[in-house]
Write a protein that holds these residues in place. Structure first.
Motif, short mmCIF file in Angstrom:
data_model
loop_
_atom_site.label_atom_id
_atom_site.label_comp_id
_atom_site.label_asym_id
_atom_site.label_seq_id
_atom_site.Cartn_x
_atom_site.Cartn_y
_atom_site.Cartn_z
N GLY A 1 31.44 -45.17 -27.33
CA GLY A 1 31.21 -46.61 -27.30
C GLY A 1 30.35 -46.99 -28.49
O GLY A 1 30.70 -46.73 -29.63
N SER A 2 29.18 -47.57 -28.22
CA SER A 2 28.27 -47.93 -29.30
C SER A 2 27.10 -46.95 -29.42
O SER A 2 26.14 -47.21 -30.13
CB SER A 2 27.73 -49.36 -29.10
N THR A 3 27.21 -45.81 -28.74
CA THR A 3 26.18 -44.78 -28.81
C THR A 3 26.61 -43.69 -29.78
O THR A 3 27.74 -43.22 -29.73
CB THR A 3 25.92 -44.16 -27.42
N VAL A 4 25.71 -43.33 -30.68
CA VAL A 4 26.02 -42.31 -31.70
C VAL A 4 24.94 -41.24 -31.70
O VAL A 4 23.82 -41.44 -31.24
CB VAL A 4 26.14 -42.93 -33.11
N GLN A 5 25.32 -40.07 -32.24
CA GLN A 5 24.36 -39.00 -32.50
C GLN A 5 24.59 -38.50 -33.91
O GLN A 5 25.74 -38.35 -34.34
CB GLN A 5 24.52 -37.85 -31.51
N LEU A 6 23.50 -38.25 -34.62
CA LEU A 6 23.56 -37.80 -36.01
C LEU A 6 22.93 -36.42 -36.15
O LEU A 6 22.02 -36.05 -35.40
CB LEU A 6 22.79 -38.78 -36.91
N HIS A 7 23.41 -35.67 -37.14
CA HIS A 7 22.78 -34.41 -37.53
C HIS A 7 22.29 -34.61 -38.96
O HIS A 7 23.03 -35.10 -39.82
CB HIS A 7 23.80 -33.26 -37.49
N VAL A 8 21.04 -34.25 -39.22
CA VAL A 8 20.45 -34.42 -40.54
C VAL A 8 20.04 -33.05 -41.07
O VAL A 8 19.30 -32.32 -40.43
CB VAL A 8 19.23 -35.36 -40.49
N HIS A 9 20.56 -32.73 -42.26
CA HIS A 9 20.23 -31.46 -42.93
C HIS A 9 19.50 -31.79 -44.22
O HIS A 9 20.01 -32.55 -45.05
CB HIS A 9 21.49 -30.65 -43.23
N ASP A 10 18.30 -31.24 -44.39
CA ASP A 10 17.50 -31.46 -45.58
C ASP A 10 17.76 -30.31 -46.56
O ASP A 10 18.04 -29.18 -46.14
CB ASP A 10 16.02 -31.50 -45.20
N ASP B 1 17.04 -28.58 -40.27
CA ASP B 1 18.11 -29.27 -39.56
C ASP B 1 17.52 -30.00 -38.37
O ASP B 1 16.61 -29.50 -37.72
CB ASP B 1 19.16 -28.27 -39.04
N ASP B 2 18.09 -31.16 -38.07
CA ASP B 2 17.61 -31.92 -36.93
C ASP B 2 18.75 -32.75 -36.36
O ASP B 2 19.55 -33.30 -37.11
CB ASP B 2 16.46 -32.84 -37.34
N PHE B 3 18.85 -32.80 -35.04
CA PHE B 3 19.81 -33.67 -34.36
C PHE B 3 19.04 -34.87 -33.82
O PHE B 3 17.97 -34.72 -33.22
CB PHE B 3 20.48 -32.95 -33.19
N SER B 4 19.58 -36.07 -34.05
CA SER B 4 18.95 -37.26 -33.47
C SER B 4 19.24 -37.31 -31.98
O SER B 4 20.23 -36.74 -31.52
CB SER B 4 19.50 -38.52 -34.13
N ASP B 5 18.38 -37.97 -31.24
CA ASP B 5 18.72 -38.30 -29.87
C ASP B 5 19.83 -39.34 -29.95
O ASP B 5 19.84 -40.18 -30.87
CB ASP B 5 17.51 -38.90 -29.14
N PRO B 6 20.79 -39.32 -29.03
CA PRO B 6 21.82 -40.36 -29.04
C PRO B 6 21.15 -41.74 -28.95
O PRO B 6 20.15 -41.91 -28.26
CB PRO B 6 22.63 -40.08 -27.79
N PHE B 7 21.65 -42.70 -29.73
CA PHE B 7 21.09 -44.04 -29.70
C PHE B 7 22.20 -45.08 -29.79
O PHE B 7 23.28 -44.81 -30.31
CB PHE B 7 20.05 -44.25 -30.81
N ASP B 8 21.91 -46.26 -29.28
CA ASP B 8 22.86 -47.37 -29.25
C ASP B 8 22.67 -48.18 -30.52
O ASP B 8 21.68 -48.91 -30.65
CB ASP B 8 22.63 -48.23 -28.01
N TYR B 9 23.59 -48.04 -31.47
CA TYR B 9 23.44 -48.72 -32.75
C TYR B 9 23.68 -50.23 -32.64
O TYR B 9 23.25 -50.99 -33.49
CB TYR B 9 24.35 -48.12 -33.82
N SER B 10 24.32 -50.71 -31.56
CA SER B 10 24.59 -52.15 -31.44
C SER B 10 23.30 -52.92 -31.17
O SER B 10 23.25 -54.13 -31.39
CB SER B 10 25.59 -52.42 -30.33
N SER B 11 22.25 -52.23 -30.72
CA SER B 11 20.99 -52.92 -30.44
C SER B 11 20.11 -53.03 -31.69
O SER B 11 19.08 -53.70 -31.66
CB SER B 11 20.22 -52.19 -29.35
N LEU B 12 20.49 -52.37 -32.79
CA LEU B 12 19.71 -52.45 -34.02
C LEU B 12 19.96 -53.78 -34.72
O LEU B 12 21.06 -54.32 -34.70
CB LEU B 12 20.08 -51.32 -34.99
N GLN B 13 18.95 -54.30 -35.35
CA GLN B 13 19.09 -55.53 -36.10
C GLN B 13 19.87 -55.21 -37.38
O GLN B 13 19.67 -54.16 -37.98
CB GLN B 13 17.73 -56.11 -36.44
N PRO B 14 20.74 -56.13 -37.84
CA PRO B 14 21.56 -55.87 -39.03
C PRO B 14 20.75 -55.42 -40.25
O PRO B 14 21.17 -54.54 -40.98
CB PRO B 14 22.25 -57.20 -39.29
#
Length: 62
Positions: A28-37, A42-55
């Protein structure tokens, strides 16, 4: 600062500075990201609802 819009499907990545950000999952509008420096961390984000973010916050993250 330049603003960019990037469309990703799960498994695709985009490089942001020294970070490689991969879209792991979308439900749906929930996403999870993996970030590699570049330093090897390495880090995985907690799933978050991107539709609630301000543009402007979404634009600043691109």
């Amino acid at each position: 600062m330049q603003l960019h819009h990037v469309d990703l499907v799960p498994g695709e990545s985009v490089r942001v500075g020294n970070l490689l950000v991969t879209l792991v999952e979308v439900q749906g509008s929930t996403v999870q990201l993996h970030v590699h420096d570049d330093d090897g961390s390495d880090d995985f984000s907690d799933p978050f609802d991107y539709s609630s973010l301000q543009p402007e916050l979404i634009s600043a993250a691109d």
